[in-house]
Design an enzyme around this catalytic site. Sequence first.
Site, short mmCIF file in Angstrom:
data_model
loop_
_atom_site.label_atom_id
_atom_site.label_comp_id
_atom_site.label_asym_id
_atom_site.label_seq_id
_atom_site.Cartn_x
_atom_site.Cartn_y
_atom_site.Cartn_z
N GLU A 1 0.86 -1.19 0.00
CA GLU A 1 0.00 0.00 0.00
C GLU A 1 0.89 1.23 0.00
O GLU A 1 1.94 1.24 0.63
CB GLU A 1 -0.91 0.02 1.23
CG GLU A 1 -1.71 1.32 1.32
CD GLU A 1 -2.89 1.28 2.26
OE1 GLU A 1 -2.92 0.41 3.14
OE2 GLU A 1 -3.80 2.13 2.10
N CYS B 1 -6.68 0.95 2.67
CA CYS B 1 -7.63 2.06 2.67
C CYS B 1 -7.44 2.99 1.49
O CYS B 1 -8.33 3.77 1.15
CB CYS B 1 -7.49 2.86 3.95
SG CYS B 1 -7.97 1.92 5.40
N GLU C 1 -11.79 -2.76 3.36
CA GLU C 1 -12.34 -3.11 4.69
C GLU C 1 -13.78 -2.64 4.78
O GLU C 1 -14.14 -1.90 5.68
CB GLU C 1 -11.49 -2.45 5.78
CG GLU C 1 -10.25 -3.24 6.11
CD GLU C 1 -9.45 -2.63 7.24
OE1 GLU C 1 -9.69 -1.46 7.61
OE2 GLU C 1 -8.55 -3.32 7.74
#
Length: 658
Positions: A54, A244, A376
Amino acid sequence: MLGYIKKNKMSTRLTIVLLLFTICSFAQKREELVVSADKSIAEISPSMWGIFFEDINFAADGGLYAELIKNRSFEFANPLMGWSTEGKGKLLVINDGLRNPKNARYISIEPDNATFSLTNEGFRGIGLHENGTYKLSLRGKLVSDTQPKIVVQLLDTTNKIISERELTGLKPEWDTYSIVFKSSKTIQKAKFRLVFSGTGLVNLDMISLFPTDTWKGRPNGLRKDLVQKLADLKPGFVRFPGGCIVEGRDLANRYQWKETVGNPFDRKVMINRWNTEFDYRPAPDYFQTFGLGFYEYFQLAEDIGAKALPILNCGMACQFNTAELVANTELDPYIQDAVDLIEFANGDTTTKWGNLRAKMGHPKPFNLDRLGVGNEQWGPQYIEKYKLFEAVLKAKYPNVKLIGAAGPFAGGELFNFAWDKFKLTNVDFIDEHYYMAPDWFLKNAGRYDNYDRKGPRIFAGEFAAHDKEGKAPESRNTWFSALTEAAFMTGLERNADLVQMSSYAPLLAHVEAWQWRPDLIWFDNLSSVATPNYWVQKMYSNFKGTNVVSILKAGKTIIGKDSLYANAVEDKVKKQLIVKLVNTSAVSKEYDLVISGAKGISKKAVTYTLQSDVLSTMNSLQNPDNVIPKTSSIDVKNGKANVKMPKFSFIVIVVSKK
Ligand code: AHR
């Protein structure tokens, strides 16, 4: 007297016999760990142990993507962030969307018969290696009749010039110019400067500086030392681009893969969501240039022999932030992005997206076979959206496995809801995340032993043991955290029929620009360090085997009794038996490893031990070898080996067999 001597001799003999008896009974007391090498319990997926990438902690820009200039195209919110000026002269930031709507800004410079300079600070400095060569490239346009003098320089920390060259011959149309520099020194925080003098007006854009010594020597490529560490893990998959970051704080700032492919000049710069996420770790200069985009991720996965595993936004922004949702009636473009991504990865070069892949340099397909829908996410809206994705994707690409998410937590209401609903779909994998205390990892080493085998497979997509240090909100990469992960991973491995993918998270962090801790690999501008957690991942991944076999103590699975955790696998290809043992106690242990059902086993077993007497031990850039695997060997006689486990140790034992 004689009688006394005889009596004494008798008692000496008795003592020796008693002593021998005691020794024997002690030897007998040593507990046995019994491996049944001929009983395969489960096959291990070749892509079992992977990596989670990420763009957090400056992992992409300022990290893996080897670009050294920050804000090269003046597209950060503050167009001159990272740049400073000195001297007299005019500098304008021009916004011209007609020239390039994705990269509208450029700078216009007129020195006005004086000396005017523009300096870039890099990402917490510019790392230069002695004798390293660095290539500057920029887009330039001469606006006036004559060109001002332009000198490009590399400066050391004290602004001393290390290398300089003149940039001449700018033409009246936009064009690309390049210059190669050599650094005479190793510098952690160098700077880059453009010095203008004389008269004339020039426009500049995409001012970029790369080391020429990148991974595989690719121009504008990836940082070699970091990719090497990833390659050394021999990962089964690379999950990208997060996390995210996929979701964005709101939908406008979600990750859109189509904005990350094609010419880097046409990739629209965007704020990085970690820029503002934590008040206590602000990173106002954190943006995404997408120089490391989806093509580069696919290429990276291919380079290191891993499956590509992209995760896409499913029409939901981060539910911890805005929780913005697109209406289901408006979801089509999101689903189309997924369909087009599969075409980009696998499509024939006559297709629109397959053709772009070919133009970027990869006519052959990337053979994408798995895809995540959402990160998520949670709640009924997520399940609805997932089903809409699934209906289209399973019909069009039935061979692409789909991954759904169990939400941000390792259990609880949201987690159970997701699992209940997903069981009614055709989802192939559920992505479970656990950022928990070390103790949780020990208690959960048997988590999957009794999981339902009829449902989807498990992707342990993000996990890390969070070992707190004092009151700091973030945790550390201590040996304790790694040891508990090693213990937990015996359970992932034992359940390899169910758990078919697993990745530690996050992967990379810049020592001066991180937002989240712990992370697998730390780096500065010049070098990188593998954490104890990295070595644990590497031991599992490098010794993954092909089949799980039984290992029992007193007839029972070894999941924490007497602080011992164990699992055993066979590698049918390499013809090896591999035993992983974790001793989490503060005392050393000794066991007899008994191997049954294997033919022609070697007389010596190779052992790899990770250990520290002090649980808070960490590796650092200054002391990278505090916890690293130590190689040794033990004797194996008649299928039996005496294994000594120091306190707080993780041992991998490799026995060759026929
Ligand atoms: O790994 C850091 C973050 O943790 C990821 O972005 C997210 O998926 C999780 O909450």
